[in-house]
Design a protein around this motif. Structure first.
Motif, short mmCIF file in Angstrom:
data_model
loop_
_atom_site.label_atom_id
_atom_site.label_comp_id
_atom_site.label_asym_id
_atom_site.label_seq_id
_atom_site.Cartn_x
_atom_site.Cartn_y
_atom_site.Cartn_z
N LEU A 30 44.65 24.84 41.94
CA LEU A 30 44.46 24.85 40.49
C LEU A 30 45.15 23.65 39.85
O LEU A 30 44.57 22.95 39.01
CB LEU A 30 45.01 26.15 39.89
CG LEU A 30 44.17 27.41 40.01
CD1 LEU A 30 44.97 28.61 39.46
CD2 LEU A 30 42.86 27.27 39.24
N ASP A 214 42.89 35.65 34.15
CA ASP A 214 42.80 36.07 35.55
C ASP A 214 41.38 35.78 36.03
O ASP A 214 40.40 36.28 35.46
CB ASP A 214 43.11 37.57 35.66
CG ASP A 214 43.12 38.09 37.08
OD1 ASP A 214 42.44 37.48 37.94
OD2 ASP A 214 43.77 39.11 37.33
N LEU A 215 41.27 34.98 37.07
CA LEU A 215 39.95 34.57 37.54
C LEU A 215 39.09 35.72 38.03
O LEU A 215 37.87 35.56 38.18
CB LEU A 215 40.10 33.50 38.62
CG LEU A 215 40.63 32.15 38.12
CD1 LEU A 215 41.04 31.27 39.29
CD2 LEU A 215 39.59 31.45 37.26
N ASP A 216 39.69 36.90 38.25
CA ASP A 216 38.85 38.02 38.67
C ASP A 216 38.07 38.64 37.52
O ASP A 216 37.30 39.58 37.72
CB ASP A 216 39.63 39.07 39.47
CG ASP A 216 40.52 39.97 38.62
OD1 ASP A 216 40.38 40.00 37.39
OD2 ASP A 216 41.38 40.66 39.20
N LEU A 218 35.84 36.94 36.21
CA LEU A 218 34.56 36.28 36.41
C LEU A 218 33.67 37.09 37.36
O LEU A 218 34.16 37.74 38.28
CB LEU A 218 34.76 34.87 36.98
CG LEU A 218 35.60 33.93 36.12
CD1 LEU A 218 35.91 32.65 36.88
CD2 LEU A 218 34.90 33.62 34.80
N PHE A 223 31.48 33.26 40.92
CA PHE A 223 32.72 32.60 41.31
C PHE A 223 33.27 33.32 42.52
O PHE A 223 33.68 34.48 42.43
CB PHE A 223 33.74 32.60 40.16
CG PHE A 223 35.02 31.88 40.51
CD1 PHE A 223 35.02 30.51 40.68
CD2 PHE A 223 36.20 32.59 40.70
CE1 PHE A 223 36.19 29.84 41.03
CE2 PHE A 223 37.37 31.93 41.05
CZ PHE A 223 37.37 30.55 41.21
N GLN A 226 37.86 34.67 44.69
CA GLN A 226 38.64 35.75 44.11
C GLN A 226 38.74 36.91 45.10
O GLN A 226 38.04 36.95 46.11
CB GLN A 226 38.05 36.20 42.78
CG GLN A 226 36.60 36.64 42.85
CD GLN A 226 36.12 37.28 41.56
OE1 GLN A 226 36.57 38.38 41.21
NE2 GLN A 226 35.24 36.60 40.85
N PHE A 248 32.34 31.25 33.55
CA PHE A 248 33.20 30.18 33.04
C PHE A 248 32.77 29.78 31.63
O PHE A 248 33.60 29.53 30.76
CB PHE A 248 33.16 28.97 33.96
CG PHE A 248 34.10 29.06 35.12
CD1 PHE A 248 35.47 29.19 34.93
CD2 PHE A 248 33.62 29.00 36.42
CE1 PHE A 248 36.35 29.27 36.00
CE2 PHE A 248 34.49 29.08 37.51
CZ PHE A 248 35.86 29.21 37.29
N ILE A 269 46.68 30.59 34.30
CA ILE A 269 45.47 30.76 35.11
C ILE A 269 45.92 31.35 36.45
O ILE A 269 46.75 30.75 37.15
CB ILE A 269 44.73 29.44 35.31
CG1 ILE A 269 44.49 28.75 33.97
CG2 ILE A 269 43.39 29.69 36.02
CD1 ILE A 269 43.88 27.37 34.09
N HIS A 272 43.74 32.92 41.88
CA HIS A 272 42.78 32.07 42.56
C HIS A 272 42.95 32.27 44.06
O HIS A 272 44.02 32.01 44.61
CB HIS A 272 43.03 30.61 42.18
CG HIS A 272 42.08 29.64 42.80
ND1 HIS A 272 42.44 28.35 43.13
CD2 HIS A 272 40.77 29.76 43.15
CE1 HIS A 272 41.39 27.72 43.64
NE2 HIS A 272 40.37 28.54 43.67
#
Length: 292
Positions: A30, A214-216, A218, A223, A226, A248, A269, A272
């Motif tokens: 990241l 939190d990228l989860d 998405l 994506f 995750q 995104f 962020i 990941h």
């Protein structure tokens, strides 16, 4: 003459809070992928995984290590004395130190936008991994040693969730959130221009915003890096857990519109998990001409 706000970019590759060493690589990627800037940069030293099983201490996996790393993060932040903090994590508990610092710096004038598919409001009474606790701790609640980081607790009515599926939340969680005055916007409730979230931000009474991404949150179909896309398959206790519905483009649009009405002073962020890169890293380490 006014001076520009000072921004600190903080790399915190903490992995113990989610008990998953791949978070360490995820945080570093990241930070590497982020556009270059002139902000001050600092890295929080984090113990490297050595293959051994992490201890469960007072109901919390790697409690001593996580507390120590968060204390170090807070020391780094206080020394830098930034106005804004971007944190590259690591598991979700990396938001504890930067958010608690800014909640005190801008006491009484911060709100939290938690973009996630989970509310992160549990404690060791119900869950042993610390990445499920950070928002509870920022309210000044939960496990005492973690909650102690928050000298100025964030009021519940200054907390808004985006991306959490209400249909996956327990009745108890919904009651708790309603009682504290927080808001939850299910993905199905979001309009194209996020007017409902922007209206909340305008009315919340704060001029500073702390954002946890939190990228989860998405959609895992769009994506892949995750938790729920682990190519080795999901553990039984992950089956049926809430997965993300946003893209995104959704998150970028939401934060762009938010920045028009409130000053974003923190962005974390997190979560990941670059499975392919981690598997490639491990494979390269085993190749004869590359191995040590």
């Amino acid at each position: 003459m006014t001076t520009s706000p000072k921004t600190l970019r903080l790399l915190m590759p903490q992995w113990q809070g989610g008990n998953n060493p791949t978070y360490r690589l995820g945080a570093r990627l990241l930070a590497w992928l982020a556009p270059e800037g002139d902000a001050e940069f600092a890295e929080v030293p984090v113990a490297q995984p050595d293959g051994s099983k992490l201890p469960v201490e007072e109901g919390i996996v790697a409690k001593t290590a996580i507390l120590g790393q968060n204390r170090t993060a807070l020391e780094i932040i206080r020394k830098a004395d930034p106005d804004r903090i971007v944190t590259f994590g690591g598991d979700c508990s990396v938001s504890l130190a930067p958010f608690s610092y800014l909640a005190t710096k801008y006491a009484g004038d911060v709100a939290v936008l938690w973009i996630d598919s989970h509310v992160d409001l549990t404690s060791s009474q119900f869950y042993e991994n610390a990445h499920g606790y950070p928002m509870r701790n920022l309210l000044g609640q939960g496990d005492a040693e973690f909650a102690a980081f928050t000298e100025t607790p964030i009021p519940g009515n200054r907390l808004v969730y985006v991306g959490v599926g209400k249909d996956r939340m327990s009745e108890g969680s919904l009651r708790d959130i309603d009682a504290m005055g927080a808001r939850v916007f299910d993905p199905s409730e979001l309009t194209g221009n996020f007017a409902e979230v922007i209206d909340w931000l305008k009315a919340c009474g704060a001029s500073k915003l702390l954002v946890h991404f939190d990228l989860d949150v998405l959609d895992p179909e769009h994506f892949r890096a995750q938790l729920f896309n682990n190519p080795d398959g999901l553990a039984d206790h992950f089956v049926g857990m809430a997965t993300g519905k946003l893209t995104f483009a959704n998150v970028i649009d939401l934060l762009g519109r938010s920045a028009e009405v409130i000053d974003i002073v923190a962005l974390s962020i997190t979560e990941h998990l670059p499975w392919d890169a981690e598997n490639l890293r491990q494979a390269l380490a085993r190749l004869p001409i590359l191995s040590r």
